[in-house]
Every structure is written in structure tokens, then in C-alpha cells.
Design a protein around this motif. Structure first.
Motif, short mmCIF file in Angstrom:
data_model
loop_
_atom_site.label_atom_id
_atom_site.label_comp_id
_atom_site.label_asym_id
_atom_site.label_seq_id
_atom_site.Cartn_x
_atom_site.Cartn_y
_atom_site.Cartn_z
N CYS A 53 -29.51 -22.35 -9.55
CA CYS A 53 -28.53 -22.48 -8.46
C CYS A 53 -27.98 -21.18 -7.97
O CYS A 53 -27.68 -20.92 -6.82
CB CYS A 53 -27.24 -23.29 -8.90
SG CYS A 53 -26.36 -22.51 -10.22
N ARG A 105 -36.90 -23.49 -17.68
CA ARG A 105 -37.97 -23.87 -18.44
C ARG A 105 -37.68 -24.77 -19.70
O ARG A 105 -38.65 -25.66 -20.04
CB ARG A 105 -38.84 -22.54 -19.02
CG ARG A 105 -39.52 -21.87 -17.90
CD ARG A 105 -39.97 -20.40 -18.26
NE ARG A 105 -38.95 -19.63 -18.72
CZ ARG A 105 -38.87 -18.39 -19.30
NH1 ARG A 105 -40.23 -17.71 -19.13
NH2 ARG A 105 -37.95 -17.73 -19.94
N ARG A 120 -34.32 -24.64 -5.20
CA ARG A 120 -34.57 -23.72 -3.99
C ARG A 120 -34.90 -22.47 -4.21
O ARG A 120 -34.11 -21.72 -4.93
CB ARG A 120 -33.50 -24.12 -3.01
CG ARG A 120 -33.88 -23.36 -1.60
CD ARG A 120 -32.74 -23.43 -0.55
NE ARG A 120 -31.63 -22.79 -0.92
CZ ARG A 120 -30.42 -23.08 -0.54
NH1 ARG A 120 -30.34 -23.90 0.47
NH2 ARG A 120 -29.27 -22.53 -0.79
C1 LIG Z 1 -33.85 -16.57 -5.00
S1 LIG Z 1 -32.59 -17.32 -6.06
C2 LIG Z 1 -32.11 -18.63 -5.36
C3 LIG Z 1 -30.62 -19.22 -5.73
C4 LIG Z 1 -30.48 -20.63 -5.06
N1 LIG Z 1 -31.39 -21.79 -5.47
C5 LIG Z 1 -30.35 -20.67 -3.55
O1 LIG Z 1 -31.47 -21.28 -2.91
O2 LIG Z 1 -29.40 -20.14 -3.01
C6 LIG Z 1 -33.57 -17.99 -7.72
C7 LIG Z 1 -32.47 -18.12 -8.54
O3 LIG Z 1 -33.04 -18.66 -9.94
C8 LIG Z 1 -32.58 -18.35 -10.99
N2 LIG Z 1 -33.65 -18.45 -11.83
C9 LIG Z 1 -35.03 -17.96 -11.90
N3 LIG Z 1 -35.83 -18.30 -13.12
C10 LIG Z 1 -34.85 -18.97 -13.58
C11 LIG Z 1 -35.13 -19.74 -14.91
N4 LIG Z 1 -36.08 -19.60 -15.53
N5 LIG Z 1 -34.09 -20.48 -15.49
C12 LIG Z 1 -32.82 -20.58 -14.61
N6 LIG Z 1 -32.55 -20.13 -13.74
C13 LIG Z 1 -33.43 -19.20 -13.13
C14 LIG Z 1 -32.20 -17.04 -10.58
O4 LIG Z 1 -31.48 -16.42 -11.67
C15 LIG Z 1 -31.78 -17.10 -9.17
O5 LIG Z 1 -29.97 -17.40 -9.54
#
Ligand SMILES: C[S@@+](CC[C@H](N)C(=O)[O-])C[C@H]1O[C@@H](n2cnc3c(N)ncnc32)[C@H](O)[C@@H]1O
Length: 274
Positions: A53, A105, A120
Motif C-alpha cells: 500500500c 510474498r 497497485r
Molecule cells: C510503487 S509503490 C506503490 C504504492 C501503492 N500501492 C500505490 O499505488 O500508491 C510500491 C510499494 O510496494 C511495496 N512493496 C514492494 N515489494 C513488497 C513486498 N514484497 N511486500 C510488501 N510490500 C512491498 C513497497 O514498499 C512500496 O510501498
């Protein structure tokens, strides 16, 4: 080239600027997100998860739709994003939302417990297969799994500029080096189906970025936040990068330049009912 950059944070950074960019981006993408959530029929009483998120994602949009009888769980693995989401949830009085720090994961939440599991801009990262499988696992039998990803390879500005084209090439190279897939959007339906979702549907939403909109500056902003990984990985020197970012910002700020941030793909399907 060294392989120093290995993760989302390495390439996109975790600075305060990155958090602000994600909050602005969430606001800019609100109409498309609202259309998706309405299309899948998010309803009062639903239990919904927003995977990855970030500082807000779609937590606010889910909160208003599931209402006081429902619950929203935000999941992110980065502490600082979890804290910021917590703060925004409190500030906005979203009493039906909680945010947990977990790896998407292996989120460690009860399997089959959500009516909707949404993500997203997370599956662009290297672990899309594991994350999508975990998302399907979190959904209840018959529950909805939904995803939104931009196909960054389809972005352009018109008139084109050598700096913007170079910057896009640099960003695509930096993301691909860590196993990210900047063109993931167009494969999104297949990615959900491969993870076991059924009745998968796909929608493409696109619009030019208006002068003044946060997403108009997305590419130079992304590259600026990816700066450390790009320079450390030997893709560009910091002086070259600064020059390209400056030229590109000026070109995107010109109201006569058309800026297209890429096709936004939305895919949704169901966990098979048992
Ligand atoms: C580009 S941001 C998008 C944030 C949000 N979903 C939005 O659309 O505004 C990607 C997010 O995914 C999280 N993320 C990436 N890999 C992850 C994982 N394996 N588990 C949990 N969070 C993850 C990152 O920490 C980051 O906050």
C-alpha cells in the motif's frame, strides 16, 4: 556494470521525497482506482487488503466503500511506509483501516480471509509470481483479486526530446537490472491467471497528464529517486543524470508539451470457489 542495485528500494529509494511522490500519485490515480473498485463491486461489510500500500495506496477508497462493518488491511514491507500509512489513516479518521508490516510474498495473514485483495504498482517488481500467488491465497474462495500496473514502456512526450527519450531508456534499464518488468501492465491478465485466478478481465485506462498534475513529472521524478541505484550501477554519472533530469523537467513543465505516462492496465479475477 555492477549489480549493486537489487531491490525496489535500491532503485526507487525510500526518501521523504519518494513518500510524497507516492501520495501525490495516489491522488492523481484516484479516478481510475475508483472506477476499478466500483467495477469489481466492493461493498459495505467487505474485508479488503491493499498489498504494497505504500504511504496510502487505495486504503482511503477501500475504507469508504467497505464502511464501518467492513475492514481494510494495508500491507507493506517497508517500515517507514507503514508508519506513514498509519499516520495518514489516523489523520483521515479511517477507523476501519489497519496497516501491517509484512512481506507480500509471505504475508502471514489468515489464508482465504479477504473478499478483495488488491495491489497497485507492486507487481512491476521482481517477485510478481510469488506476490500474485500469495494474493490469490489471501482471497476467500470466490473472492476478488485485482491489480493495477502501468506499462511504462508506452509512455511518451510530444514533441519528443532527446533528454526525455534517454531518461526513459535509463529508467527502463535500471528497473530491468533488478528484475523489474516496466511493461508488466500488458501481461497483467496473464499474471493473474498464472497465479490461479479465474474469470480474469482486463481494462486499459489512459489519459494525457494535464499541466500541473503530479504525474506529468513522473518520469524525471522516478529517475531522480532512482538516482543512487543508477549512478552506483554505472548506468550514468551523477552529472549526466542531473543534466537529463533538468532538461526533461523543463520539457514536461512546458504546457505545450503533451505528456503521456503510459497505459494503466487493470486486471481482476476470482479465486476459484471450492
Ligand atoms: C510503487 S509503490 C506503490 C504504492 C501503492 N500501492 C500505490 O499505488 O500508491 C510500491 C510499494 O510496494 C511495496 N512493496 C514492494 N515489494 C513488497 C513486498 N514484497 N511486500 C510488501 N510490500 C512491498 C513497497 O514498499 C512500496 O510501498
Amino acid at each position: 556494470m555492477s549489480a549493486a542495485a537489487t531491490s525496489y528500494s535500491d532503485v526507487l529509494g525510500e526518501s521523504g521525497g519518494e513518500r510524497a511522490r507516492l501520495v501525490d500519485q495516489a491522488r492523481a490515480l484516484e479516478p481510475e482506482a475508483a472506477a476499478l473498485l466500483d467495477e469489481v463491486g466492493v461493498s459495505p461489510g467487505w474485508r479488503a487488503a491493499d498489498v504494497g500500500c505504500g504511504p496510502i495506496g487505495v486504503l482511503d477508497l477501500l475504507s469508504e466503500r467497505v464502511g464501518s462493518d467492513g475492514e481494510v488491511v494495508g500491507i507493506d514491507e517497508v517500515d517507514r511506509f507503514v508508519q506513514m500509512a498509519d499516520g495518514l489513516v489516523r489523520d483521515r479518521g479511517l477507523a476501519n483501516v489497519r496497516v501491517v508490516r509484512a512481506d507480500a510474498r509471505e504475508p502471514g495473514l489468515p489464508a482465504g480471509s479477504f473478499d478483495l485483495v488488491h495491489e497497485r504498482l507492486v507487481l512491476i517488481g521482481p517477485d510478481r509470481g510469488k506476490i500474485t500467488a500469495a494474493m490469490v491465497g489471501l482471497a476467500r474462495p470466490g473472492g476478488v483479486v485485482a491489480a493495477q500496473e502501468v506499462d511504462i514502456t508506452s509512455s511518451f512526450c510530444e514533441p519528443s526530446s532527446p533528454a526525455c527519450e534517454r531518461l526513459l531508456a535509463v529508467f527502463l534499464a535500471a528497473t530491468r537490472r533488478i528484475g523489474a518488468e516496466p511493461g508488466i501492465g500488458r501481461r497483467l491478465g496473464r499474471v493473474l491467471a498464472d497465479a490461479g485466478a479465474t474469470d480474469v478481465r482486463l481494462e486499459v485506462r489512459s489519459r494525457l497528464e494535464d499541466p500541473g498534475s503530479a504525474r506529468r513529472m513522473q518520469l524525471p521524478a522516478l529517475v531522480r529517486h532512482a538516482r543512487e541505484g543508477i549512478v552506483r550501477g554505472g548506468i550514468l554519472s551523477s552529472a549526466e543524470l542531473d543534466g537529463l533530469v533538468g532538461e526533461s523537467l523543463a520539457h514536461h513543465a512546458d504546457p505545450t508539451t503533451l505528456v503521456f505516462g503510459g497505459l494503466l492496465f487493470q486486471a481482476w479475477g476470482r479465486r476459484p470457489a471450492v
